[in-house]
Design a protein around this motif. Structure first.
Motif, PDB file in Angstrom:
ATOM      1  N   PRO A 173      52.475  52.484  55.717  1.00 30.85           N
ATOM      2  CA  PRO A 173      51.148  53.588  55.597  1.00 30.85           C
ATOM      3  C   PRO A 173      51.420  54.651  56.433  1.00 30.85           C
ATOM      4  O   PRO A 173      51.305  54.871  57.569  1.00 30.85           O
ATOM      5  CB  PRO A 173      50.891  53.296  55.039  1.00 30.85           C
ATOM      6  N   LYS A 174      51.396  56.368  56.110  1.00 32.88           N
ATOM      7  CA  LYS A 174      51.278  57.628  57.280  1.00 32.88           C
ATOM      8  C   LYS A 174      49.727  57.838  57.251  1.00 32.88           C
ATOM      9  O   LYS A 174      48.969  58.396  57.464  1.00 32.88           O
ATOM     10  CB  LYS A 174      51.902  58.747  57.074  1.00 32.88           C
ATOM     11  N   LEU A 175      49.224  57.715  54.994  1.00 36.99           N
ATOM     12  CA  LEU A 175      48.253  57.673  54.997  1.00 36.99           C
ATOM     13  C   LEU A 175      47.691  56.742  53.857  1.00 36.99           C
ATOM     14  O   LEU A 175      47.719  55.406  53.581  1.00 36.99           O
ATOM     15  CB  LEU A 175      47.890  58.863  53.976  1.00 36.99           C
ATOM     16  N   VAL A 176      46.233  56.823  53.972  1.00 42.93           N
ATOM     17  CA  VAL A 176      44.700  56.067  53.150  1.00 42.93           C
ATOM     18  C   VAL A 176      44.427  56.996  51.652  1.00 42.93           C
ATOM     19  O   VAL A 176      45.303  57.977  52.422  1.00 42.93           O
ATOM     20  CB  VAL A 176      44.015  55.312  53.864  1.00 42.93           C
ATOM     21  N   ALA A 177      43.839  56.723  51.112  1.00 41.72           N
ATOM     22  CA  ALA A 177      43.416  56.882  50.230  1.00 41.72           C
ATOM     23  C   ALA A 177      43.170  59.015  50.330  1.00 41.72           C
ATOM     24  O   ALA A 177      42.569  58.637  51.668  1.00 41.72           O
ATOM     25  CB  ALA A 177      42.435  56.738  48.986  1.00 41.72           C
ATOM     26  N   GLU A 178      43.132  59.366  48.631  1.00 38.18           N
ATOM     27  CA  GLU A 178      41.954  60.683  50.046  1.00 38.18           C
ATOM     28  C   GLU A 178      43.305  62.111  50.472  1.00 38.18           C
ATOM     29  O   GLU A 178      42.755  62.319  51.740  1.00 38.18           O
ATOM     30  CB  GLU A 178      40.821  60.730  49.821  1.00 38.18           C
ATOM     31  N   ASN A 179      44.345  60.877  51.184  1.00 38.98           N
ATOM     32  CA  ASN A 179      45.457  61.652  51.872  1.00 38.98           C
ATOM     33  C   ASN A 179      44.994  62.051  53.355  1.00 38.98           C
ATOM     34  O   ASN A 179      44.993  63.398  54.278  1.00 38.98           O
ATOM     35  CB  ASN A 179      44.944  63.149  51.577  1.00 38.98           C
ATOM     36  N   MET A 180      44.255  61.276  53.972  1.00 38.86           N
ATOM     37  CA  MET A 180      43.961  61.159  55.567  1.00 38.86           C
ATOM     38  C   MET A 180      45.070  60.256  56.243  1.00 38.86           C
ATOM     39  O   MET A 180      44.880  59.238  55.755  1.00 38.86           O
ATOM     40  CB  MET A 180      42.714  59.579  55.261  1.00 38.86           C
ATOM     41  N   GLU A 181      45.081  61.221  57.071  1.00 40.09           N
ATOM     42  CA  GLU A 181      45.898  60.144  58.134  1.00 40.09           C
ATOM     43  C   GLU A 181      46.083  59.136  58.748  1.00 40.09           C
ATOM     44  O   GLU A 181      44.880  59.766  59.663  1.00 40.09           O
ATOM     45  CB  GLU A 181      46.206  61.327  59.133  1.00 40.09           C
TER      46      GLU A 181
END
Length: 294
Positions: A119-127
């Protein structure tokens, strides 16, 4: 090295009953909480924020499955590190340095959303990452974690099918209490069967009915119909069935602190009841609901 990162903890484990007495396998692929130090050092997120993609304590909610005669496969590596509920090579080339192998699927919707196998992100679009890293590191995670995990899951399903004539995989997850858009509250549970393609109607409907009888609100396939695992392992025509169960985190955990709430033990008790009822029904009545392959 993967071996160093998980030297104190196995990357995943199978919790087996003394004897498997029911044709069910439970799976918790996203509840891992062991974050490798090297991974964290290359992340722009702190140890708290990076946990936002976890299925908090789902492995513990279902940890009584061996008591009812079914194995539980649970990941200890975190979803942010590698996501086994994806194709093996759903990768975003923009995340890596080096030559990308030609077999990589870089055009999937999940890659576009930042939620590929790495993954590039975790929840809430956090890089997650500070900078690009070597494609060889990504491929090592797939070879050392993804493939062995699916190998164990596949073996569990093959063994179950051979023993009982059919097998049922319950893929266990959690979901945020509300949708990001409009802050709309979600149901307590979502049962996903890929819109009827990964399991029989009887199995899915029974799961819904049991949870409703326990007092919960339940949706089917919306907003979650099931991911790669449900799609890949559900082959009803072969006597292999897979459903995904999503649990509203508001029932049992504080989504800001990640601490269990008073509702955790009550929910766990209800899930033991759910597991007992669904496995008992199909163990005794599978011929009536045609779970076995035709």
């Amino acid at each position: 090295m993967i071996e160093d990162a998980f030297s104190d903890h196995p990357p995943f484990e199978i919790r087996q009953p003394a004897t498997q007495t029911v044709p069910f396998v439970f799976n918790s692929p996203h509840s891992g909480r062991v974050y490798p130090d090297a991974f964290l050092s290359n992340s722009r997120l702190d140890r708290h924020s990076i946990r936002r993609s976890e299925d908090y304590y789902v492995d513990q909610l279902f940890d009584a499955s061996p008591q009812i005669g079914a194995p539980l496969l649970a990941a200890h590596f975190p979803r942010a590190f590698i996501d086994v509920n994806r194709e093996p090579y759903e990768l975003d080339p923009r995340m890596f340095e080096g030559r990308i192998p030609p077999f990589v699927n870089s055009n999937s919707m999940r890659v576009a959303g930042g939620l590929g196998t790495i993954p590039k992100l975790v929840a809430e679009n956090m890089e997650i990452y500070r900078k690009r890293f070597a494609i060889e590191d990504a491929l090592e995670r797939i070879d050392r974690l993804y493939r062995p995990y699916h190998d164990r899951l596949r073996r569990l399903m093959v063994k179950t099918h051979a023993r009982f004539g059919y097998g049922v995989l319950v893929d266990c997850h959690s979901m945020p209490a509300s949708a990001q858009s409009g802050n709309k509250n979600r149901p307590d549970f979502v049962i996903g069967d890929r819109y009827g393609t990964s399991a029989t109607e009887a199995l899915s409907q029974l799961a819904v009915s049991i949870l409703q009888d326990l007092g919960y609100t339940v949706s089917r396939n919306k907003p979650y119909a099931g991911g790669f695992i449900t799609e890949h392992y559900g082959r009803p025509a072969r006597g292999l069935h897979a459903i995904q169960i999503e649990i509203n985190r508001g029932l049992y955990v504080n989504e800001q602190t990640f601490e269990k709430t008073e509702g955790f033990e009550e929910l766990r008790a209800d899930l033991i009841r759910f597991m007992s009822l669904v496995t008992d029904y199909f163990a005794s009545d599978f011929s009536d609901v045609a779970l076995a392959a035709e």
